[in-house]
Design a protein around this motif. Structure first.
Motif, PDB file in Angstrom:
ATOM      1  N   SER A 140       0.831  -1.209   0.000  1.00 36.59           N
ATOM      2  CA  SER A 140       0.000   0.000   0.000  1.00 36.59           C
ATOM      3  C   SER A 140       0.861   1.254   0.000  1.00 36.59           C
ATOM      4  O   SER A 140       0.536   2.251  -0.656  1.00 36.59           O
ATOM      5  N   LYS A 141       1.994   1.212   0.703  1.00 41.05           N
ATOM      6  CA  LYS A 141       2.892   2.373   0.712  1.00 41.05           C
ATOM      7  C   LYS A 141       3.495   2.594  -0.666  1.00 41.05           C
ATOM      8  O   LYS A 141       3.579   3.726  -1.149  1.00 41.05           O
ATOM      9  N   ARG A 142       3.900   1.507  -1.321  1.00 38.74           N
ATOM     10  CA  ARG A 142       4.468   1.642  -2.669  1.00 38.74           C
ATOM     11  C   ARG A 142       3.417   2.170  -3.634  1.00 38.74           C
ATOM     12  O   ARG A 142       3.704   3.041  -4.459  1.00 38.74           O
ATOM     13  N   LEU A 143       2.187   1.654  -3.521  1.00 42.17           N
ATOM     14  CA  LEU A 143       1.107   2.121  -4.385  1.00 42.17           C
ATOM     15  C   LEU A 143       0.827   3.594  -4.144  1.00 42.17           C
ATOM     16  O   LEU A 143       0.629   4.366  -5.097  1.00 42.17           O
ATOM     17  N   ALA A 144       0.823   3.985  -2.874  1.00 43.41           N
ATOM     18  CA  ALA A 144       0.552   5.387  -2.541  1.00 43.41           C
ATOM     19  C   ALA A 144       1.640   6.294  -3.102  1.00 43.41           C
ATOM     20  O   ALA A 144       1.348   7.343  -3.684  1.00 43.41           O
ATOM     21  N   ARG A 145       2.885   5.892  -2.971  1.00 44.91           N
ATOM     22  CA  ARG A 145       3.991   6.739  -3.446  1.00 44.91           C
ATOM     23  C   ARG A 145       4.000   6.845  -4.965  1.00 44.91           C
ATOM     24  O   ARG A 145       4.512   7.806  -5.524  1.00 44.91           O
TER      25      ARG A 145
ATOM     26  N   SER B 176       2.041   8.210   3.691  1.00 40.63           N
ATOM     27  CA  SER B 176       3.055   7.548   2.872  1.00 40.63           C
ATOM     28  C   SER B 176       3.811   8.532   1.993  1.00 40.63           C
ATOM     29  O   SER B 176       4.928   8.239   1.560  1.00 40.63           O
ATOM     30  N   GLY B 177       3.217   9.695   1.711  1.00 39.12           N
ATOM     31  CA  GLY B 177       3.877  10.680   0.864  1.00 39.12           C
ATOM     32  C   GLY B 177       4.825  11.597   1.601  1.00 39.12           C
ATOM     33  O   GLY B 177       5.604  12.327   0.972  1.00 39.12           O
ATOM     34  N   LEU B 178       4.783  11.579   2.921  1.00 41.13           N
ATOM     35  CA  LEU B 178       5.692  12.411   3.701  1.00 41.13           C
ATOM     36  C   LEU B 178       7.045  11.718   3.843  1.00 41.13           C
ATOM     37  O   LEU B 178       7.163  10.507   3.667  1.00 41.13           O
ATOM     38  N   ARG B 179       8.045  12.498   4.169  1.00 40.04           N
ATOM     39  CA  ARG B 179       9.402  11.947   4.293  1.00 40.04           C
ATOM     40  C   ARG B 179       9.491  11.064   5.534  1.00 40.04           C
ATOM     41  O   ARG B 179       9.068  11.444   6.619  1.00 40.04           O
ATOM     42  N   SER B 180      10.046   9.887   5.344  1.00 35.59           N
ATOM     43  CA  SER B 180      10.226   8.973   6.473  1.00 35.59           C
ATOM     44  C   SER B 180      11.438   9.381   7.289  1.00 35.59           C
ATOM     45  O   SER B 180      12.421   9.874   6.743  1.00 35.59           O
ATOM     46  N   LYS B 181      11.345   9.160   8.580  1.00 35.27           N
ATOM     47  CA  LYS B 181      12.433   9.544   9.473  1.00 35.27           C
ATOM     48  C   LYS B 181      13.588   8.549   9.351  1.00 35.27           C
ATOM     49  O   LYS B 181      13.372   7.343   9.206  1.00 35.27           O
ATOM     50  N   ASN B 182      14.809   9.065   9.416  1.00 32.05           N
ATOM     51  CA  ASN B 182      16.030   8.241   9.373  1.00 32.05           C
ATOM     52  C   ASN B 182      16.094   7.359   8.128  1.00 32.05           C
ATOM     53  O   ASN B 182      16.494   6.190   8.196  1.00 32.05           O
ATOM     54  N   CYS B 183      15.672   7.880   6.999  1.00 28.11           N
ATOM     55  CA  CYS B 183      15.726   7.123   5.747  1.00 28.11           C
ATOM     56  C   CYS B 183      16.305   8.021   4.677  1.00 28.11           C
ATOM     57  O   CYS B 183      15.787   9.108   4.421  1.00 28.11           O
ATOM     58  N   ARG B 184      17.370   7.572   4.017  1.00 30.05           N
ATOM     59  CA  ARG B 184      18.058   8.397   3.025  1.00 30.05           C
ATOM     60  C   ARG B 184      17.698   8.023   1.595  1.00 30.05           C
ATOM     61  O   ARG B 184      18.050   8.732   0.669  1.00 30.05           O
TER      62      ARG B 184
ATOM     63  N   SER C 185      15.530   7.192  -1.972  1.00 21.00           N
ATOM     64  CA  SER C 185      14.517   7.962  -2.703  1.00 21.00           C
ATOM     65  C   SER C 185      13.108   7.454  -2.415  1.00 21.00           C
ATOM     66  O   SER C 185      12.122   8.151  -2.636  1.00 21.00           O
ATOM     67  N   ASP C 186      13.004   6.222  -1.914  1.00 23.70           N
ATOM     68  CA  ASP C 186      11.682   5.671  -1.580  1.00 23.70           C
ATOM     69  C   ASP C 186      11.073   6.349  -0.361  1.00 23.70           C
ATOM     70  O   ASP C 186       9.884   6.202  -0.110  1.00 23.70           O
ATOM     71  N   CYS C 187      11.879   7.058   0.417  1.00 20.71           N
ATOM     72  CA  CYS C 187      11.394   7.722   1.626  1.00 20.71           C
ATOM     73  C   CYS C 187      11.326   9.241   1.449  1.00 20.71           C
ATOM     74  O   CYS C 187      11.002   9.944   2.403  1.00 20.71           O
ATOM     75  N   ALA C 188      11.671   9.741   0.267  1.00 15.44           N
ATOM     76  CA  ALA C 188      11.726  11.192   0.055  1.00 15.44           C
ATOM     77  C   ALA C 188      10.326  11.798   0.107  1.00 15.44           C
ATOM     78  O   ALA C 188       9.322  11.124  -0.130  1.00 15.44           O
ATOM     79  N   TYR C 189      10.292  13.098   0.413  1.00 12.55           N
ATOM     80  CA  TYR C 189       9.015  13.826   0.474  1.00 12.55           C
ATOM     81  C   TYR C 189       8.471  14.020  -0.933  1.00 12.55           C
ATOM     82  O   TYR C 189       9.197  14.399  -1.851  1.00 12.55           O
ATOM     83  N   ILE C 190       7.183  13.732  -1.117  1.00 12.72           N
ATOM     84  CA  ILE C 190       6.530  13.945  -2.414  1.00 12.72           C
ATOM     85  C   ILE C 190       5.904  15.328  -2.393  1.00 12.72           C
ATOM     86  O   ILE C 190       5.055  15.610  -1.540  1.00 12.72           O
ATOM     87  N   PRO C 191       6.311  16.213  -3.295  1.00 14.44           N
ATOM     88  CA  PRO C 191       5.775  17.590  -3.287  1.00 14.44           C
ATOM     89  C   PRO C 191       4.254  17.607  -3.396  1.00 14.44           C
ATOM     90  O   PRO C 191       3.662  16.890  -4.202  1.00 14.44           O
ATOM     91  N   GLY C 192       3.637  18.422  -2.566  1.00 12.31           N
ATOM     92  CA  GLY C 192       2.183  18.554  -2.556  1.00 12.31           C
ATOM     93  C   GLY C 192       1.504  17.747  -1.474  1.00 12.31           C
ATOM     94  O   GLY C 192       0.338  17.988  -1.145  1.00 12.31           O
ATOM     95  N   THR C 193       2.219  16.775  -0.901  1.00 10.30           N
ATOM     96  CA  THR C 193       1.603  15.935   0.131  1.00 10.30           C
ATOM     97  C   THR C 193       1.299  16.732   1.390  1.00 10.30           C
ATOM     98  O   THR C 193       0.276  16.509   2.039  1.00 10.30           O
ATOM     99  N   GLY C 194       2.176  17.672   1.743  1.00 12.32           N
ATOM    100  CA  GLY C 194       1.941  18.500   2.930  1.00 12.32           C
ATOM    101  C   GLY C 194       0.681  19.330   2.792  1.00 12.32           C
ATOM    102  O   GLY C 194      -0.117  19.441   3.728  1.00 12.32           O
ATOM    103  N   THR C 195       0.455  19.909   1.583  1.00  4.87           N
ATOM    104  CA  THR C 195      -0.768  20.687   1.335  1.00  4.87           C
ATOM    105  C   THR C 195      -1.996  19.800   1.465  1.00  4.87           C
ATOM    106  O   THR C 195      -3.001  20.176   2.092  1.00  4.87           O
ATOM    107  N   ALA C 196      -1.920  18.605   0.866  1.00  5.15           N
ATOM    108  CA  ALA C 196      -3.057  17.685   0.940  1.00  5.15           C
ATOM    109  C   ALA C 196      -3.315  17.240   2.380  1.00  5.15           C
ATOM    110  O   ALA C 196      -4.471  17.140   2.809  1.00  5.15           O
TER     111      ALA C 196
END
Length: 198
Positions: free
Chosen positions: A52-57, A126-134, A136-147
């Motif tokens: 589900s996280k992969r699908l969401a991202r 799932s679109g927000l940046r994960s903690k302690n993860c470097r 690209s799968d954990c990077a912040y997706i632009p627009g997720t914070g607004t949503a």
């Protein structure tokens, strides 16, 4: 001859020893079955969460093309959460179920409503940046914070308005019931049998 001898010596007979051995094996199999079930359930939950996280991202960036962008998406997901929570509470409060099929249906309905209530939150999370993860799968997706912000505001506002509306309706029903009882007492129908005899 074996039974009296076992009784005298305080040792169990052969049949009792076999029963004890069988129950121990059964208990062992029961514990092993519970452990296997818990491990399989945990593995299934982790697999579903990962998929589900992969699908969401993969789908969140495409939501920018929706009219209104992430503002509309956040508001719509907030409404879905409020609808799911309201329907779940209503389904869980239904206690008139008598048959197993009806109880099972209420349980399934409650589970679906809980998924509707918590699904949008986890989807946006799932679109927000994960903690302690470097990676690209954990990077912040632009627009997720607004949503996410729109989701929180819309869910909170609509949930509060719905709560106030339900409370006003309940108060109105209580007032109507008090008025009905008052009218019955005025006509003498609401009095007890002993009071009417006087």
């Amino acid at each position: 001859m074996a039974e009296p001898l076992a009784e005298q010596t305080g040792k169990p007979a052969d049949g009792e020893a076999e029963d004890g051995g069988r129950s121990g094996v059964r208990n062992g199999f029961g514990v092993a079955g519970v452990v296997v079930f818990l491990v399989a359930t945990l593995a299934a939950i982790l697999l579903v969460m990962g998929l589900s996280k992969r699908l969401a991202r993969e789908t969140i960036p495409e939501l920018a093309e929706v009219p209104g962008g992430f503002w509309t998406v956040g508001a719509a997901l907030g409404l879905i959460t409020v609808f799911g929570a309201t329907a779940g509470l209503r389904a869980a409060s239904l206690t008139t179920a008598t048959t197993r099929l009806t109880r099972a249906w209420h349980a399934v309905l409650t589970a679906v409503c809980c998924a509707l209530a918590f699904g949008p939150f986890l989807y946006l999370l799932s679109g927000l940046r994960s903690k302690n993860c470097r990676s690209s799968d954990c990077a912040y997706i632009p627009g997720t914070g607004t949503a996410f912000l729109t989701y929180a505001v819309s869910a909170g506002l609509v949930g509060w308005l719905l709560y106030r509306w339900n409370r006003a309706r309940a108060e109105e029903r209580r007032a109507q019931e008090r008025e009905r009882v008052r009218r019955l007492r005025k006509k003498g129908k609401g009095k007890s049998r002993a009071a009417r005899r006087r």
